[in-house]
Design an enzyme around this catalytic site. Sequence first.
Site: not given
Length: 476
Positions: A245, A395, A452
């Site tokens: 990630d 982000y 993930h």
Amino acid sequence: NTILCLPRSFEYSQKNAVLVPVATLGVGGMLVYWLRSRHKIKTIEMGDGWWGSGERPLKGKEDESIRPFKIETSDKEIEDLQYRLERARYAPPLEGAAFHYGFNSSYLQKVVAYWKNQFNWRKQVEVLNKYPHFRTTIEGIDIHFIHVKPSYIPHGQAVQPLLMVHGWPGSFYEFYKIIPLLTEPARHGLNEGDVVFEVICPSIPGYGFSEAPHQQGFDTVATARIFHKLMNRLGFKEYYLQGGDWGSRITTNMAQMLPQSVKGLHLNLVFVSKQGLRRMISVMLGAYVPWLVGLTKEDVRRTYPFIQKNIYDILRESGYLHIQATKPDTAGCGLNDSPVGLAAYILEKFSTWTDKSFLDKDDGGLESKYSLDELLTNVMIYWVTSSIVSSMRFYKENISKDPGLTADARVGVHVPTGIAAFPQEIVHTPRAWAKQVFKNIITYTYMPHGGHFAAFEEPKLLAQDIMHFVRKVEQL
């Protein structure tokens, strides 16, 4: 006439006698320079930064002390949480919707009932404190990390420092199951006597117990620089890196920034942003003649049907990303105010990012891979630190720029790299595509199962792959 021409031709040959060697030297010099510049590894500028509030102080050196840190809780914190959980409002789910519309609210009520009546935050705080925690100030903000050393070092054994970096919506807690496997492998049936680690897991600034940046522009490159400074402060000159990630992008940036400090880079998610004509041809031919474009049978299985797996599935799973890359503070308000909203938002990712088929389950398959105690502990790290908004801002800082123009987009990774490709990862990156960025892939493993949150879900598989990679690098 002929006599007149003689002196002139003599002049020409004299000029040539000088010009030819000069030209040869010039061309040769340029060729040598070109060859040398090709071998000179491009890096990201280290730079510097200030993320504290207000202006950077002109005088005085930063406090470089490393301070022990303990997670604490209080009756007030727990009472406030209970009060909010009691008063939650729910919208009934559509019949038979399972997790197709997001977190199913019937199951959410069960999770909240467990949270209210059985989950023991005080006990989980003790679990969190079982590893040594520290904080240190870097570039004006407090950086939190855990640092775990092996309790026993076999004779003549070199201990390898390993920095492991989490992502969103995870935390340093994701590594609690893998740490003992890496620091005490023999005790856990991983008889890799020749490899043992001391593990450092920091919290990304703005996540958990690391202070949030007070200034705009805090991206993965700034994080990479801060984590290099942290490792340096701990006395390490060379170290291994591991990430998935955001941790993957941060550790990749670290390898691009100071390759001489990075012994090896191990990733369980690979970002390759270069698209271009070459990729398009690879995608088009890959389905029919994969061997021609360097794809394996397993790559084909994981990548096609291409539109379904690489466009529709990603669109379905990335709505949060668009919000967080544009207006994180708006959506963050509600999540920071409501523990139930926060749990739904975070835990939904632990469902479908662990296994895509969990969409079809009424409980999102959450308890098939994790316990509610584990899942709620991760949510609580966000809740008690009030860090959901600052974690979402990461982000915006990273995605609102043209990816082709960022410093790291034009720099390859030349350090030894290991890639663990888990089959349920959101996106699959074949080795042939990864090679465009990662120029020195030592190991590439198609993992048998897992998604993930690899360290959290499949700690043993991931630990074995990290060890296999490090052993190969150490033999180089």
